[in-house]
Scaffold this active site. Structure first.
Site, short mmCIF file in Angstrom:
data_model
loop_
_atom_site.label_atom_id
_atom_site.label_comp_id
_atom_site.label_asym_id
_atom_site.label_seq_id
_atom_site.Cartn_x
_atom_site.Cartn_y
_atom_site.Cartn_z
N LYS A 124 -2.25 1.40 -1.30
CA LYS A 124 -2.46 0.63 0.62
C LYS A 124 -1.25 1.18 1.34
O LYS A 124 -1.76 1.14 2.23
CB LYS A 124 -2.23 -0.62 -0.22
CG LYS A 124 -2.60 -1.91 -0.92
CD LYS A 124 -1.83 -2.69 -1.32
CE LYS A 124 -2.55 -3.36 -2.34
NZ LYS A 124 -2.75 -4.64 -2.92
N GLN B 122 3.16 -7.82 -3.74
CA GLN B 122 2.14 -6.94 -4.89
C GLN B 122 2.71 -7.97 -6.10
O GLN B 122 3.48 -8.10 -6.66
CB GLN B 122 2.42 -5.68 -5.14
CG GLN B 122 2.05 -4.93 -5.93
CD GLN B 122 0.47 -5.16 -6.01
OE1 GLN B 122 0.16 -4.94 -4.78
NE2 GLN B 122 -0.65 -5.58 -6.88
N ASP C 293 -2.96 -11.56 2.31
CA ASP C 293 -3.78 -12.28 1.30
C ASP C 293 -4.60 -13.19 0.76
O ASP C 293 -5.80 -13.19 0.17
CB ASP C 293 -2.35 -11.90 -0.21
CG ASP C 293 -2.89 -11.18 -0.91
OD1 ASP C 293 -3.73 -9.79 -0.72
OD2 ASP C 293 -1.22 -11.36 -1.28
#
Ligand code: NAD
Length: 283
Positions: free
Chosen positions: A52, A96, A119
């Site tokens: 990422k 994460q 997200d």
């Protein structure tokens, strides 16, 4: 033999779109920024976070990786989220997963400012998706939809079956397909006669977490098969679909690796640019 839906190719196509957005934001003096928090030493998480970070840097998105030890407390993590919620350089915040067991994941994710929730997991964004006012949409299902659209695969009026009802993949995928006028069934671990249910599908999405679970008896001839699964078997990554078996029957199919995975990362960049636009009142 099925057409292979090359996720890397479609990810590149979406990336071009994101690059244009990032350049347009920069011309207004706005550099989109993404902060990723990783807690602990999970090896797979470390790989994902590095990917990422590299993807952000490659297209000029400001990237901040915050590494916290496995022993970090929930309070310490929440304090970091508050700091990032108030940091103008950061437009997107991603925690994460998985988090260590002593941390309440749901509570932590709920504290991310909804406009920075790249997200798309915050209840506010989930609710917006449910009523068709999409803001920040979960990356993996959104990437699958973008790929179907770019590949020219008709969704409207088609029967879609999703195997898996998680908040991350199955449920948002349901909403995205429904919004595009598919007739959608969500199957799960308690579904009866699963192969029969799946054979109804023109579009079959597998998000189960079980290696090679979907075999040709689940696939209607000519169906589009999207394999979201990522499973590690003997050091190799395999999907939820038995690719070699199903490609003989399907009309189109995604491979693993090289299918949905690359789309997920590029949609994170897409969402970061979108979050920057939302926060700067440009949409
Ligand atoms: P999850 O464990 O939260 O959900 C799995 C779902 O599968 C559940 O809803 C369950 O009901 C269903 N299921 C389990 N066993 C079943 C069975 N025998 N029959 C029918 N349904 C069954 O998983 P998730 O987070 O949705 O992830 C699913 C898979 O997708 C995993 O392999 C995960 O690693 C992968 N994934 C990939 C990406 C990506 O970027 N490609 C992103 C997210 C998740």
């Amino acid at each position: 033999m099925a057409e292979i839906l090359d996720g890397k190719f479609y990810a590149c196509e979406i990336l071009k779109e994101v690059e244009v957005e990032v350049a347009a934001l920069k011309s207004r003096g706005i550099t989109p920024g993404l902060a990723v928090i990783i807690v602990g030493e999970n090896p797979a998480s470390k790989v994902y976070v590095n990917r990422k970070h590299e993807a952000c840097e490659a297209i000029g998105i400001y990237s901040l990786v915050i590494r916290m030890p496995e022993s970090a407390t929930e309070e310490e993590l929440l304090a970091k989220i508050t700091e990032l919620n108030n940091d103008n350089k950061v437009n997107g915040i991603l925690v994460q997963l998985p988090l260590p067991k002593h941390i309440n994941t749901e509570y932590v994710l709920d504290q991310i400012c909804p406009d920075k929730d790249v997200d798309g997991f915050h209840p506010m964004n989930v609710g917006e998706l449910g009523i068709g006012r999409n803001r920040l949409v979960p990356c993996t299902p959104y990437g699958c939809i973008k790929m179907l659209e770019l590949a020219g695969i008709e969704i409207k009026g088609k029967k879609a079956v999703i195997i898996g009802r998680s908040n991350i993949v199955g449920k948002p995928m349901f909403n995205l397909l429904l919004q595009r006028d598919a007739t959608v069934t969500v199957a799960h671990s308690k579904t009866q006669n699963l192969p029969e249910v799946c054979r109804e599908a023109d579009i079959l999405v597998a998000a189960i977490g079980k290696p090679k679970f979907v075999t040709r008896e689940y696939v209607k001839p000519g169906a589009v098969v999207i394999d979201v699964g990522i499973n590690r078997v003997d050091g190799k990554i395999v999907g939820d679909v038995d690719f070699d078996d199903c490609k003989e029957v399907a009309g189109a199919i995604t491979p693993v690796p090289g299918g949905v995975g690359p789309l997920t990362i590029v949609m994170l960049l897409f969402n970061t640019a979108k979050a920057a636009k939302i926060q700067n009142k440009l949409m």
